[in-house]
Design a protein around this motif. Structure first.
Motif, PDB file in Angstrom:
ATOM      1  N   VAL A 188       0.855  -1.181   0.000  1.00  0.00           N
ATOM      2  CA  VAL A 188       0.000   0.000   0.000  1.00  0.00           C
ATOM      3  C   VAL A 188       0.893   1.232   0.000  1.00  0.00           C
ATOM      4  CG1 VAL A 188      -1.817   1.271   1.193  1.00  0.00           C
ATOM      5  CG2 VAL A 188      -1.785  -1.231   1.291  1.00  0.00           C
ATOM      6  N   ILE A 189       0.741   2.078  -1.025  1.00  0.00           N
ATOM      7  CA  ILE A 189       1.535   3.297  -1.149  1.00  0.00           C
ATOM      8  C   ILE A 189       0.590   4.494  -1.153  1.00  0.00           C
ATOM      9  CG2 ILE A 189       3.157   4.600  -2.576  1.00  0.00           C
ATOM     10  CD1 ILE A 189       4.108   1.935  -3.744  1.00  0.00           C
ATOM     11  N   PRO A 190       0.678   5.373  -0.168  1.00  0.00           N
ATOM     12  CA  PRO A 190      -0.159   6.575  -0.188  1.00  0.00           C
ATOM     13  C   PRO A 190       0.395   7.621  -1.154  1.00  0.00           C
ATOM     14  CG  PRO A 190       1.216   6.565   1.762  1.00  0.00           C
ATOM     15  CD  PRO A 190       1.488   5.270   1.048  1.00  0.00           C
ATOM     16  N   ALA A 191      -0.496   8.398  -1.742  1.00  0.00           N
ATOM     17  CA  ALA A 191      -0.107   9.459  -2.666  1.00  0.00           C
ATOM     18  C   ALA A 191      -1.067  10.631  -2.484  1.00  0.00           C
ATOM     19  CB  ALA A 191      -0.116   8.961  -4.111  1.00  0.00           C
ATOM     20  N   LEU A 192      -0.629  11.806  -2.934  1.00  0.00           N
ATOM     21  CA  LEU A 192      -1.384  13.036  -2.711  1.00  0.00           C
ATOM     22  C   LEU A 192      -1.877  13.636  -4.031  1.00  0.00           C
ATOM     23  CD1 LEU A 192       0.992  14.758  -0.104  1.00  0.00           C
ATOM     24  CD2 LEU A 192      -0.899  13.170   0.340  1.00  0.00           C
ATOM     25  N   ASN A 193      -2.909  14.463  -3.928  1.00  0.00           N
ATOM     26  CA  ASN A 193      -3.397  15.318  -5.012  1.00  0.00           C
ATOM     27  C   ASN A 193      -3.665  14.586  -6.342  1.00  0.00           C
ATOM     28  OD1 ASN A 193      -3.052  17.568  -3.245  1.00  0.00           O
ATOM     29  ND2 ASN A 193      -0.895  17.627  -3.788  1.00  0.00           N
ATOM     30  N   PRO A 194      -4.682  13.773  -6.430  1.00  0.00           N
ATOM     31  CA  PRO A 194      -5.657  13.507  -5.383  1.00  0.00           C
ATOM     32  C   PRO A 194      -5.122  12.505  -4.354  1.00  0.00           C
ATOM     33  CG  PRO A 194      -6.212  12.241  -7.309  1.00  0.00           C
ATOM     34  CD  PRO A 194      -5.041  13.100  -7.698  1.00  0.00           C
ATOM     35  N   ASP A 195      -5.605  12.638  -3.131  1.00  0.00           N
ATOM     36  CA  ASP A 195      -5.183  11.720  -2.078  1.00  0.00           C
ATOM     37  C   ASP A 195      -5.747  10.332  -2.375  1.00  0.00           C
ATOM     38  OD1 ASP A 195      -4.159  14.017  -1.105  1.00  0.00           O
ATOM     39  OD2 ASP A 195      -5.232  13.972   0.806  1.00  0.00           O
ATOM     40  N   ARG A 196      -4.867   9.333  -2.331  1.00  0.00           N
ATOM     41  CA  ARG A 196      -5.272   7.998  -2.773  1.00  0.00           C
ATOM     42  C   ARG A 196      -4.327   6.956  -2.191  1.00  0.00           C
ATOM     43  NH1 ARG A 196      -2.403  10.891  -6.311  1.00  0.00           N
ATOM     44  NH2 ARG A 196      -0.869   9.899  -7.697  1.00  0.00           N
ATOM     45  N   LEU A 197      -4.756   5.713  -2.286  1.00  0.00           N
ATOM     46  CA  LEU A 197      -3.934   4.567  -1.920  1.00  0.00           C
ATOM     47  C   LEU A 197      -3.684   3.750  -3.175  1.00  0.00           C
ATOM     48  CD1 LEU A 197      -5.697   3.468   1.390  1.00  0.00           C
ATOM     49  CD2 LEU A 197      -3.604   4.829   1.160  1.00  0.00           C
ATOM     50  N   ILE A 198      -2.405   3.526  -3.475  1.00  0.00           N
ATOM     51  CA  ILE A 198      -2.009   2.720  -4.624  1.00  0.00           C
ATOM     52  C   ILE A 198      -1.678   1.337  -4.087  1.00  0.00           C
ATOM     53  CG2 ILE A 198      -0.392   2.489  -6.533  1.00  0.00           C
ATOM     54  CD1 ILE A 198       0.046   5.566  -6.272  1.00  0.00           C
ATOM     55  N   ILE A 199      -2.490   0.366  -4.487  1.00  0.00           N
ATOM     56  CA  ILE A 199      -2.455  -0.961  -3.859  1.00  0.00           C
ATOM     57  C   ILE A 199      -2.089  -2.018  -4.887  1.00  0.00           C
ATOM     58  CG2 ILE A 199      -3.862  -2.715  -2.700  1.00  0.00           C
ATOM     59  CD1 ILE A 199      -5.597  -0.273  -1.709  1.00  0.00           C
ATOM     60  N   SER A 200      -1.179  -2.891  -4.518  1.00  0.00           N
ATOM     61  CA  SER A 200      -0.876  -4.073  -5.331  1.00  0.00           C
ATOM     62  C   SER A 200      -0.891  -5.285  -4.410  1.00  0.00           C
ATOM     63  CB  SER A 200       0.472  -3.939  -6.043  1.00  0.00           C
ATOM     64  OG  SER A 200       1.517  -3.724  -5.114  1.00  0.00           O
ATOM     65  N   ALA A 201      -1.540  -6.338  -4.872  1.00  0.00           N
ATOM     66  CA  ALA A 201      -1.644  -7.575  -4.092  1.00  0.00           C
ATOM     67  C   ALA A 201      -1.107  -8.728  -4.918  1.00  0.00           C
ATOM     68  CB  ALA A 201      -3.096  -7.836  -3.711  1.00  0.00           C
ATOM     69  N   HIS A 202      -0.298  -9.551  -4.299  1.00  0.00           N
ATOM     70  CA  HIS A 202       0.228 -10.749  -4.959  1.00  0.00           C
ATOM     71  C   HIS A 202      -0.591 -11.951  -4.493  1.00  0.00           C
ATOM     72  CE1 HIS A 202       3.885  -9.057  -6.878  1.00  0.00           C
ATOM     73  NE2 HIS A 202       3.710  -8.137  -5.939  1.00  0.00           N
ATOM     74  N   ILE A 203      -1.017 -12.733  -5.466  1.00  0.00           N
ATOM     75  CA  ILE A 203      -1.952 -13.830  -5.226  1.00  0.00           C
ATOM     76  C   ILE A 203      -1.249 -15.158  -5.466  1.00  0.00           C
ATOM     77  CG2 ILE A 203      -4.189 -14.789  -5.839  1.00  0.00           C
ATOM     78  CD1 ILE A 203      -4.210 -11.874  -4.697  1.00  0.00           C
ATOM     79  N   GLN A 204      -1.495 -16.111  -4.566  1.00  0.00           N
ATOM     80  CA  GLN A 204      -0.931 -17.461  -4.658  1.00  0.00           C
ATOM     81  C   GLN A 204      -2.037 -18.440  -5.052  1.00  0.00           C
ATOM     82  OE1 GLN A 204       2.413 -18.194  -3.686  1.00  0.00           O
ATOM     83  NE2 GLN A 204       2.154 -20.277  -4.444  1.00  0.00           N
ATOM     84  N   GLY A 205      -1.750 -19.318  -6.020  1.00  0.00           N
ATOM     85  CA  GLY A 205      -2.693 -20.369  -6.380  1.00  0.00           C
ATOM     86  C   GLY A 205      -3.398 -20.102  -7.694  1.00  0.00           C
ATOM     87  N   ASP A 206      -3.989 -21.153  -8.230  1.00  0.00           N
ATOM     88  CA  ASP A 206      -4.709 -21.055  -9.500  1.00  0.00           C
ATOM     89  C   ASP A 206      -6.098 -20.492  -9.243  1.00  0.00           C
ATOM     90  OD1 ASP A 206      -2.571 -22.167 -10.869  1.00  0.00           O
ATOM     91  OD2 ASP A 206      -3.260 -24.215 -10.487  1.00  0.00           O
ATOM     92  N   LEU A 207      -6.411 -19.422  -9.932  1.00  0.00           N
ATOM     93  CA  LEU A 207      -7.680 -18.733  -9.712  1.00  0.00           C
ATOM     94  C   LEU A 207      -8.203 -18.231 -11.050  1.00  0.00           C
ATOM     95  CD1 LEU A 207      -9.490 -17.792  -7.275  1.00  0.00           C
ATOM     96  CD2 LEU A 207      -8.397 -15.573  -7.533  1.00  0.00           C
TER      97      LEU A 207
END
Length: 581
Positions: A188-207
């Motif tokens: 989770v990386i916060p950023a400004l103007n506009p204020d936001r959360l930049i999110i990346s998730a790593h997933i395990q398994g076949d989906l």
């Protein structure tokens, strides 16, 4: 003592089901290194008992043995809830084990680990037989100066700035069932103007046709809901937060995050976390927090606890340290030479304390030390980078592990590469390459002027601003390898270190305790000298901040503002008042 540390150990990545394994385990020293040959990994008992997660050197462990024992074994039986194996895998987590470990489940080796400050997680599913199992761990911790060890002494007795060693398990141990398809990690990386959360998730398994759904809430009210597809094992979401409330020490506001891994209409995994809008930047000599200048009022905190050495007896002890730091008037802690228990960072997030995250040093420059430091530092950053309290990274301190960096090009290159590695992993926070002196590639210029004379301290700072060096009395050059002052923020990141005369007995040498310079005669004298030194820094508006040495006494080092039992040496409110701009 009842079962130690019952709270969930990993507060920024929480699943609902888990089993606390802290408590009394079987234990044995293996000074002759015969355990492997004699098959100790299959033994049904060991002769001693140890209270985990306390290291065997500590009083709380029930053993309190501070001699050299490089090899040691743990054993405990476990009972696994019967429904845990139906729809997933079972992981054993160890918050930290210093320094090497081999894990055996039912007599079979299930995993190995190296690194004394970072978590160790092992999928033990395939080694289980039914719902009962035997866990055996073989630990190894030597006196090698090539392993990152921080202030843990390689000699038998504590001396100078080196303290009692910590070996084996020193952070909580727990079991966790996880789904076959699961969220492996979140950034989770916060950023400004506009204020936001930049999110990346790593997933395990076949989906197939999987997606990540996130819900962001505050004080029980939903703020944002968003989804993103899982592609090549990764899901990315950029979630704007309307009218965002930004995190700061004065207003440590946090957003609650709920992550669900979804396939069709089925929720495969769910994780709870939190985040704060906290963005650090530089503007010339100033440090900015969320676009506003902030002056760091910091304290050096080495993270030693009565009875446990590295390991606090309770979660409340960590919260208390953060609360005391804030009450003393500080807005920042430099966690010195220790990667702290994750729940300490949680309390910094919750209570509003900025943190310099610092790697524990090796003490010699070898191929082994360089590889070990770089590897463990990356793991440490990955563990901690979501905490909004973290404002800077410090991979090296005072040239420990790079003792000839002032003149040796290889050590200068290694220092620069550690700084570059740190930035490559996290470009959002400043890096202090080598805290104190011998800077090669740094975003903050910090110095450690241990003078007891406030006039001399002010003069050293002025000369630092004019010339880039604080003067001939400073123990090492501030810049080496062709580097020079580029107008970065300047922080006096160690100073003071004054002991009380009543706490030291110089005639006893090291065992009598010590501080920097001559000891203060009374609590009033200590407060006066703290105020005068601090004022010498505060009055210079070009200095971005300071870090006083230190929060508490630690063993023979008697220069804390608090005693080791956390009793203040001078009135807390007076220490806070002395720091007013």
């Amino acid at each position: 003592m009842s079962q130690p540390r019952p709270e969930y150990p990993r507060p920024d990545f929480v699943r609902p089901r888990w089993l606390n394994l802290n408590g009394w385990w079987d234990f044995a020293f293996d000074d002759e290194n015969k355990g492997l040959g004699e098959g100790w990994f299959s033994r049904k008992s060991f002769p001693q008992k140890i209270l985990t997660p306390f290291p065997f050197q500590s009083e709380n462990s029930g053993i309190a043995e501070t001699g050299f024992h490089d090899i040691f074994w743990y054993r405990t039986p476990i009972q696994i809830p019967p429904d845990w194996r139906k729809n997933g895998r079972i992981f054993l987590h160890i918050g930290a084990l210093d320094y090497e470990g081999a894990l055996f489940i039912n007599g079979k080796e299930a995993g190995v680990h190296v690194g004394g400050y970072v978590p160790w997680s092992t999928d033990i599913t395939d080694f289980l037989k039914g719902d009962e199992a035997e866990i055996v761990i073989r630990g190894v911790d030597s006196q090698s100066k090539s392993q990152p060890r921080g202030k843990q002494h390689w000699e038998l007795k504590s001396s100078g700035i080196q303290y009692t060693r910590v070996s084996g398990i020193w952070q909580p141990v727990w079991l966790e069932p996880v789904p076959f398809c699961r969220i492996r990690s979140i950034r989770v990386i916060p950023a400004l103007n506009p204020d936001r959360l930049i999110i990346s998730a790593h997933i395990q398994g076949d989906l197939s046709h999987g997606r990540l759904a996130i819900s962001i809430s505050a004080q029980g009210k939903d703020i944002v809901k968003a989804e993103a597809p899982v592609e090549n094992g990764v899901a990315k979401i950029e979630a704007a937060i309307p009218s965002a409330r930004r995190w700061s020490p004065d207003d440590p506001f946090l957003y609650d995050l709920n992550f669900k891994l979804v396939s069709g209409e089925k929720v495969r995994d769910e994780v709870q976390s939190y985040a704060g809008i906290s963005v650090i930047a530089r503007d010339g000599r100033k440090i900015l927090l969320n676009e506003k200048p902030i002056r760091l009022k910091g304290i050096l905190d080495q993270g030693y606890f009565p009875g446990g050495i590295y390991t606090p007896s309770t979660d409340e002890e960590m919260r208390r340290d953060v609360e005391l730091t804030r009450q003393l008037g500080f807005n920042c802690a430099r966690k010195h030479q220790k990667l702290e228990d994750p729940r300490w960072y949680y309390w910094c997030d919750r209570l509003g304390l900025l943190v310099w995250g610092e790697m524990s040093s090796a003490w010699e420059f070898t191929n082994q030390s360089c590889a070990a430091l770089a590897k463990e530092w990356q793991q440490a950053m990955q563990r901690d980078w979501n905490h909004p309290c973290i404002m800077a990274w410090v991979p090296l301190n005072e040239s420990w592990g790079v003792p000839d960096v002032a003149n040796n090009s290889m050590q200068q290159n290694f220092t620069a590469r550690m700084a570059q590695l740190t930035r490559s992993l996290d470009p959002t926070r400043p890096v202090v390459d080598n805290s104190g002196w011998c800077h090669v590639d740094t975003d903050i210029v910090d110095i450690h002027p241990y003078t007891g004379d406030p006039v001399e301290l002010a003069a050293m700072i002025e000369q630092m601003l004019r010339t880039g060096e604080p003067g001939h009395s400073y123990p090492a050059p501030v810049w080496v390898g062709g580097a020079k002052d580029g107008g970065q923020p300047i922080v006096v990141s160690e100073y003071g270190g004054i002991a009380l005369d009543a706490d030291v007995e110089p005639e006893k040498g090291n065992e009598g305790g010590w501080g920097y310079g001559h000891a203060a005669q009374t609590p009033e004298d200590l407060l006066r000298r703290f105020a005068e030194l601090t004022k010498a820094i505060i009055q210079n508006k070009e200095v971005a901040g300071y870090v006083y040495t230190q929060l508490t006494d630690v063993e023979q080092e008697k220069n804390g503002l608090l005693k080791f039992d956390r009793q203040p040496k001078a009135p807390i409110e007076a220490i806070a008042a002395a720091q007013k701009d």
